[in-house]
Motif scaffolding. Sequence first.
Motif, short mmCIF file in Angstrom:
data_model
loop_
_atom_site.label_atom_id
_atom_site.label_comp_id
_atom_site.label_asym_id
_atom_site.label_seq_id
_atom_site.Cartn_x
_atom_site.Cartn_y
_atom_site.Cartn_z
N UNK A 44 24.15 -68.36 -23.05
CA UNK A 44 24.30 -69.50 -22.15
C UNK A 44 23.16 -70.49 -22.35
N UNK A 45 23.50 -71.77 -22.46
CA UNK A 45 22.53 -72.85 -22.38
C UNK A 45 22.58 -73.37 -20.96
N UNK A 46 21.44 -73.42 -20.28
CA UNK A 46 21.36 -73.79 -18.87
C UNK A 46 20.48 -75.02 -18.72
N UNK A 47 20.91 -75.96 -17.88
CA UNK A 47 20.15 -77.20 -17.70
C UNK A 47 20.22 -77.67 -16.26
N UNK A 48 19.07 -77.87 -15.67
CA UNK A 48 18.96 -78.42 -14.31
C UNK A 48 18.23 -79.75 -14.40
N UNK A 51 19.37 -79.74 -2.72
CA UNK A 51 20.42 -79.16 -3.55
C UNK A 51 20.12 -79.45 -5.01
N UNK A 52 20.26 -78.44 -5.84
CA UNK A 52 20.12 -78.62 -7.27
C UNK A 52 21.42 -78.23 -7.95
N UNK A 84 14.98 -72.21 -9.43
CA UNK A 84 15.93 -72.13 -10.53
C UNK A 84 16.41 -70.68 -10.72
N UNK A 85 15.47 -69.75 -10.69
CA UNK A 85 15.83 -68.33 -10.83
C UNK A 85 16.65 -67.86 -9.63
N UNK A 141 5.82 -73.40 -6.69
CA UNK A 141 5.34 -73.90 -7.96
C UNK A 141 5.71 -75.36 -8.17
N UNK A 142 5.24 -75.97 -9.26
CA UNK A 142 5.57 -77.37 -9.55
C UNK A 142 7.07 -77.56 -9.76
N UNK A 143 7.56 -78.75 -9.45
CA UNK A 143 8.98 -79.04 -9.56
C UNK A 143 9.24 -80.03 -10.70
N UNK A 144 10.22 -79.70 -11.51
CA UNK A 144 10.59 -80.54 -12.66
C UNK A 144 11.95 -80.08 -13.16
N UNK A 145 12.55 -80.89 -14.03
CA UNK A 145 13.80 -80.48 -14.67
C UNK A 145 13.55 -79.26 -15.54
N UNK A 146 14.61 -78.47 -15.78
CA UNK A 146 14.44 -77.20 -16.50
C UNK A 146 15.57 -77.01 -17.50
N UNK A 147 15.22 -76.56 -18.69
CA UNK A 147 16.20 -76.11 -19.68
C UNK A 147 15.89 -74.65 -20.01
N UNK A 148 16.94 -73.84 -20.14
CA UNK A 148 16.76 -72.41 -20.37
C UNK A 148 17.91 -71.85 -21.19
#
Length: 288
Positions: free
Chosen positions: A210-214, A64-65, A223-224, A193-200
């Motif tokens: 929108x500012x998005x952060x996982x 879960x993310x 994420x998509x 693909x590689x897994x890491x935290x994401x900002x978008x």
Amino acid sequence: MNTVRSLVLMTLLLLLLPSALRAEEAEPELSRPGQDIVWLKLEDGLDMARLSYTAQKGRDFSRRIIIRALRFDTERFDFRLFSSRWEDAGVPTMREWAERKNLTAAINASMYLKDGQTSTGYMRNGERTNNGRIVSRYGAFFVAGPRERDLPRAAVLDRDADDWEHLLPRYDIVVQNFRLMGPEGAQLWPEHGPEHAIAAIAEDMNGRILFLHCPDPASVHDFVEALGAHKELNINSAMYVEGGSEASLLLRLPGQFRLWNGMSPASYMFSSRGDAIPLPNILGVVRR
């Protein structure tokens, strides 16, 4: 003496309690796919949501993310681009940027090169340029500060769908990076693909930004998929800005300060550097 000390400590706790409660109030309920998104109104023109998504990683394993979303009405908020290249005080942390520039919110502006300052894609603020090269494999641009009244105050341009060559010179702020999705949310990223935290950063169909952060390690594919599972986001276009422990999102309101960093995939722990991470290029939000 012990009684006096206890009274002092109790008084301090009582003084801190309202701030702690306000910080908790800034976290809305989790919204799951198929449900209405629970938007928490932080102030006029600024809303926050937390989106839950479960990515299936195999027959017997799922992860879960959680994605935090800040949504801005561009009639009430403006966007500012900052780069340490244009400053005389080293490379500030996100907290330092926010305090020095009196920001309401902030997110990474872009990935950067090994020199610790240069954006990996085109970046300009007025006549000041951080990187003047348009990168052919980057398919999105964030623009803000229109030079003409009839233009949107901010937007995320899709290189394949928008007349970007004509539009970029008409904005003061331009930042280029990876496009997150194709038309109608089409998936562009490989599944494993590689897994890491994401900002978008994204733009919805109503022109809000929108500012998005996982903070959780996740592939860009997942994420998509998570964004697509929450149809109510109504996303028109979106751009990746940073990954890993440097991926950061800041919220700074009267009486509360929140800063979210990325987790480390190796240890599945938050970066030990916390808000001490120097970030050379950020996008900030200020009230109009």
